[in-house]
Design an enzyme around this catalytic site. Structure first.
Site, PDB file in Angstrom:
ATOM      1  N   HIS A  39      -7.120   0.011   6.417  1.00 29.33           N
ATOM      2  CA  HIS A  39      -6.834  -1.256   6.439  1.00 29.33           C
ATOM      3  C   HIS A  39      -6.719  -1.670   7.935  1.00 29.33           C
ATOM      4  CE1 HIS A  39      -5.820  -2.115   2.205  1.00 29.33           C
ATOM      5  NE2 HIS A  39      -5.212  -1.110   2.325  1.00 29.33           N
ATOM      6  N   SER A  98       0.734  -1.121   0.112  1.00 25.49           N
ATOM      7  CA  SER A  98      -0.071  -0.075  -0.206  1.00 25.49           C
ATOM      8  C   SER A  98       0.804   1.195   0.018  1.00 25.49           C
ATOM      9  CB  SER A  98      -0.913   0.016   1.377  1.00 25.49           C
ATOM     10  OG  SER A  98      -1.595  -1.307   1.185  1.00 25.49           O
TER      11      SER A  98
END
Length: 406
Positions: free
Chosen positions: A325, A274
């Site tokens: 997340h 990410s």
């Protein structure tokens, strides 16, 4: 020549007064067409007219409030809720019955979101649309579909247009992201069948990736491994700005994990690679003041991602991707230096990226601890990076990043 604003206003009142389904649909269609013809200034005037003139009925609302205050019970609470709803919400529901009505309302909210900073008075209408769209686009109405090179061209064009993490250079690049050991999945809604509301790009590998360049490389000979062990989610993008703030990604990732596991039983590891979009901005705003002599630059990144304070006190993650997340129940597993050396990667995160690990057996517990107490699930490696948090800090100019890049 008819006044476009006056026409839209009259059709709006007619739509609220219509009783039959056929007449209501015809009026909704006429209103949708009239609204589509409004220029920016006239549409804003119409939006403000809705807010000022189609709110709750003051007398009925006051009576319901009085009843509730005198005798608070379920009946009066229900009545109060009904009478507190602005009449414009019912107008929007009826407008949704027009052909393409949902798409029109989604696009309308996108414009409102862009305009609210300059015209805060538009906020009540944006809130109405958000409330309604959240109901219409809940998980029960969404379907997960793979997006492949054989998908319709218009759908593939939408991917190129809306990829927000790692730009798709051309059609060849897109093909490389949808074939072989690369997968793409999207959530679709019946009212917008040709547009993924959100899509995720996945790489099937044999290890948790620490850099993005190999994942974006598409050699002609690349094939799907027979027994991949790891699925890497490396890009999540929204296609509809008008649905901003509605949470789809958490459901999407978990559904893809289940589907991939069914297709490839060998998969045992699910993780992301990410971006860290706000890191350099945070450093320039004072984050580098937390640095210590001899610090690994990744330590500052760990502080940014976890929200840990200089004295070791836990805090909220400062990064929106991290919050997403971690809120899903993932674990902050590893921070990778020199992971994205593109101009964008250097500008937003000094080239660093992060892995979030999705362990099925830990997702619920991690999510609950994060939601209730702000506890960030993290690996021993990340713990080691922030172990010296409470030590005296000093001003430090990081040699590996220019300031004021973004």
């Amino acid at each position: 020549m008819p006044d476009p604003l006056r026409t839209a206003q009259q059709l709006s009142l007619s739509l609220l007064e219509s009783c039959g389904e056929t007449q209501g649909t015809l009026t909704a269609t006429r209103l949708a067409r009239a609204l589509a013809m409004l220029d920016h200034e006239t549409e804003q005037a119409y939006s403000l007219w809705l807010i000022e003139n189609l709110g709750p009925d003051p007398a009925l609302l006051a009576a319901s409030i009085d009843q509730w205050m005198k005798r608070p019970n379920a009946v009066h609470a229900s009545q109060l809720s009904i009478r507190a709803e602005p009449r414009r919400q019912e107008l929007l529901r009826r407008l949704n019955a027009a052909p393409g009505g949902t798409r029109h309302l989604v696009a309308w909210r996108a414009r409102l979101l862009r305009e609210i900073a300059q015209c805060p008075a538009l906020a009540p209408l944006e809130a109405d649309l958000r409330h309604l769209l959240a109901s219409w686009f809940n998980r029960g109405f969404l379907t997960l579909r793979p997006i492949t090179w054989d998908s319709p061209a218009r759908l593939l064009e939408r991917l190129i247009e809306h990829e927000a993490v790692h730009t798709i250079a051309d059609w060849s690049d897109l093909r490389g992201r949808t074939e072989g050991d690369r997968r793409c999945y999207g959530f679709f809604h019946p009212a917008l069948p040709d547009t993924p509301l959100i899509f995720v790009e996945v790489a099937l590998t044999d290890q948790i990736s620490c850099a993005i360049a190999p994942l974006l490389d598409h050699p002609p000979s690349r094939t799907t491994p027979d027994r991949p062990s790891t699925a890497i989610f490396y890009s999540i993008s929204n296609c509809e700005p008008g649905l901003r703030g509605l949470q789809f990604g958490n459901f999407l990732i978990k559904q893809i994990v289940a589907d991939l596991k069914a297709e490839y039983p060998s998969l045992s590891v699910f993780a992301t690679l990410s971006p860290i979009p706000g890191l350099v901005r945070w450093l320039d705003a004072g984050g580098r003041n937390l640095a210590h002599d001899g610090d690994d630059p990744r330590r500052l990144c760990a502080l940014y991602l976890t929200g840990v304070q200089p004295d070791g006190t836990p805090g909220k993650p400062r990064d929106p991707v991290a919050a997403f997340h971690l809120g899903n129940g993932a674990e902050l597993w590893r921070i990778n230096s020199d992971a994205d050396m593109s101009a964008k990667g250097l500008a937003q995160s000094a080239g660093m990226m992060v892995n979030y690990l999705y362990r099925a057996q830990d997702l619920v517990a991690n999510h609950e601890r994060f939601s209730a107490h702000g506890e960030v699930a993290r690996s021993p490696e990340v713990d080691a990076l922030i172990a010296a948090t409470a030590a005296p800090a000093r001003r430090w100019t990081l040699p590996w990043v220019k300031t004021n890049l973004i």
